[in-house]
Each structure stands twice: as C-alpha cells, then as structure tokens.
Scaffold this motif. Structure first.
Motif, mmCIF file in Angstrom:
data_model
loop_
_atom_site.group_PDB
_atom_site.id
_atom_site.type_symbol
_atom_site.label_atom_id
_atom_site.label_comp_id
_atom_site.label_asym_id
_atom_site.label_seq_id
_atom_site.Cartn_x
_atom_site.Cartn_y
_atom_site.Cartn_z
ATOM 1 N N PRO A 40 64.636 12.215 79.686
ATOM 2 C CA PRO A 40 63.907 10.959 79.890
ATOM 3 C C PRO A 40 63.982 10.018 78.695
ATOM 4 N N ARG A 41 64.553 10.471 77.585
ATOM 5 C CA ARG A 41 64.639 9.642 76.371
ATOM 6 C C ARG A 41 66.094 9.426 75.989
ATOM 7 N N SER A 42 66.390 8.238 75.503
ATOM 8 C CA SER A 42 67.734 7.928 75.016
ATOM 9 C C SER A 42 67.976 8.670 73.702
ATOM 10 N N ASP A 43 69.220 8.715 73.265
ATOM 11 C CA ASP A 43 69.534 9.331 71.974
ATOM 12 C C ASP A 43 68.734 8.666 70.853
ATOM 13 N N ASP A 44 68.674 7.339 70.852
ATOM 14 C CA ASP A 44 67.928 6.625 69.809
ATOM 15 C C ASP A 44 66.446 7.005 69.817
ATOM 16 N N GLU A 45 65.888 7.170 71.006
ATOM 17 C CA GLU A 45 64.488 7.578 71.095
ATOM 18 C C GLU A 45 64.277 8.993 70.569
ATOM 19 N N VAL A 46 65.238 9.891 70.831
ATOM 20 C CA VAL A 46 65.149 11.264 70.310
ATOM 21 C C VAL A 46 65.196 11.245 68.786
ATOM 22 N N TYR A 47 66.116 10.469 68.212
ATOM 23 C CA TYR A 47 66.182 10.366 66.746
ATOM 24 C C TYR A 47 64.872 9.819 66.189
ATOM 25 N N GLY A 48 64.324 8.794 66.825
ATOM 26 C CA GLY A 48 63.063 8.226 66.374
ATOM 27 C C GLY A 48 61.914 9.210 66.478
ATOM 28 N N TYR A 49 61.883 9.994 67.541
ATOM 29 C CA TYR A 49 60.833 10.992 67.729
ATOM 30 C C TYR A 49 60.877 12.047 66.621
ATOM 31 N N PHE A 50 62.072 12.508 66.282
ATOM 32 C CA PHE A 50 62.201 13.464 65.174
ATOM 33 C C PHE A 50 61.801 12.811 63.855
ATOM 34 N N ARG A 51 62.245 11.576 63.642
ATOM 35 C CA ARG A 51 62.004 10.870 62.378
ATOM 36 C C ARG A 51 60.535 10.516 62.166
ATOM 37 N N HIS A 52 59.867 10.061 63.235
ATOM 38 C CA HIS A 52 58.523 9.509 63.084
ATOM 39 C C HIS A 52 57.391 10.419 63.568
ATOM 40 N N VAL A 53 57.735 11.450 64.327
ATOM 41 C CA VAL A 53 56.692 12.331 64.869
ATOM 42 C C VAL A 53 56.889 13.769 64.418
ATOM 43 N N LEU A 54 57.998 14.388 64.815
ATOM 44 C CA LEU A 54 58.142 15.827 64.572
ATOM 45 C C LEU A 54 58.175 16.197 63.090
ATOM 46 N N VAL A 55 59.071 15.598 62.323
ATOM 47 C CA VAL A 55 59.184 15.993 60.908
ATOM 48 C C VAL A 55 57.943 15.618 60.097
ATOM 49 N N PRO A 56 57.412 14.407 60.212
ATOM 50 C CA PRO A 56 56.249 14.101 59.378
ATOM 51 C C PRO A 56 54.923 14.699 59.865
ATOM 52 N N LEU A 57 54.788 14.979 61.167
ATOM 53 C CA LEU A 57 53.493 15.379 61.701
ATOM 54 C C LEU A 57 53.403 16.829 62.175
ATOM 55 N N HIS A 58 54.531 17.507 62.299
ATOM 56 C CA HIS A 58 54.536 18.879 62.804
ATOM 57 C C HIS A 58 55.279 19.782 61.826
#
Length: 155
Positions: A40-58
């Motif tokens: 459901p997410r584009s490649d750019d959205e996946v990169y953004g999710y890792f950059r802005h959510v997963l790595v800094p918050l999890h």
C-alpha cells in the motif's frame, strides 16, 4: 555457517543512512518473498517510514556484513516483532536465527508477531523458534488487506 557469515554483526540502527539501507532490504525482501501481496506504500513512502518513524522511534536493528552493507533488519516495539526481513541473497545463513535470539533477549517475558498466511517459509521459521500460531485473520487489520497469522512465543 559459511566463513563470510561470521563477518555479519547485529547493531542498533541510529542514522538516516541505516534507515535507507534497512528500507532497501525491506523492499527487496518483500518483493522476493511476497510477490503476490500488494504494497500500500510507494518505495519513497517506505524509505520515509524507516527514516522518520522506525529508526528514530522504535528499536531497530540491522545486520551488517563486513564490506557488504546492511543485509537484514529487525524492528521491535516492546514485545512485538514488527519487522524481520533479510536481503534475499542472505537468507538461510543464520542471520534470522540471530535476530530471533536477540529479540528473545530483549523480550524475555515473551514476543508476538504477525506474518501473512501465504508466507509458509516464515511460518516454518517462527515455529522452529518456538512461536505458536494463535490467531488467523482475514487481513482487515493490516494495510495490505492480506490474511495473516498471529504468533506468540513464551519462555
């Protein structure tokens, strides 16, 4: 275990470069392992999710091969294994086993996770590590709308 597999280290991801490398592994692994599942997410959205959510918050961990960059990623959120993906060419080398051992160390009271029903290799992998299937869903609770299986591990 091959000689080159000993040169893989697990470490906590901390930088935007880690996030991009982990997202790349996720994208390649998802495409190889789940070709019929619609993302459901584009490649750019996946990169953004890792950059802005997963790595800094999890609690995000990467497997890094000496001279080969990031070859695996695992994301923990409390007792939940949110993500565990390996680069396709690095599967079957014990890295997933090491990630699960690390997850069990970090969550000694127990762990849970979900995987798609069509992902039989993941079922075998988690069951081999003592996880038990406890719930099968129709997929209405995940972004992909793909039926999944809930697994738990208790020591």
């Amino acid at each position: 275990m091959r000689a080159d597999d000993r040169a893989v280290t697990l470490r906590r991801a901390v930088s935007p470069d880690d996030a991009d490398a982990a997202a790349d592994v996720w994208l390649r692994s998802f495409t190889a392992a789940l070709p019929s599942v619609v993302r459901p997410r584009s490649d750019d959205e996946v990169y953004g999710y890792f950059r802005h959510v997963l790595v800094p918050l999890h609690e995000t961990w990467v497997a890094e091969a000496e001279g080969g960059g990031v070859v695996g990623v695992m994301v923990l959120e409390g007792e939940e294994v949110e993500q565990l993906y390996l680069a396709p060419e690095w599967r079957g080398r014990g890295i997933g086993d090491r990630f699960v051992a690390l997850a069990k160390e970090r969550g000694p009271q127990g762990l849970s996770l979900s995987t798609f029903q069509i992902n039989a290799p993941a079922h075998r992998f988690y069951e081999r590590h003592g996880f038990k299937a406890v719930e099968w869903t129709d997929g209405s609770g995940n972004e992909e709308r793909e039926p999944d299986v809930r697994y738990v591990w208790r020591p």
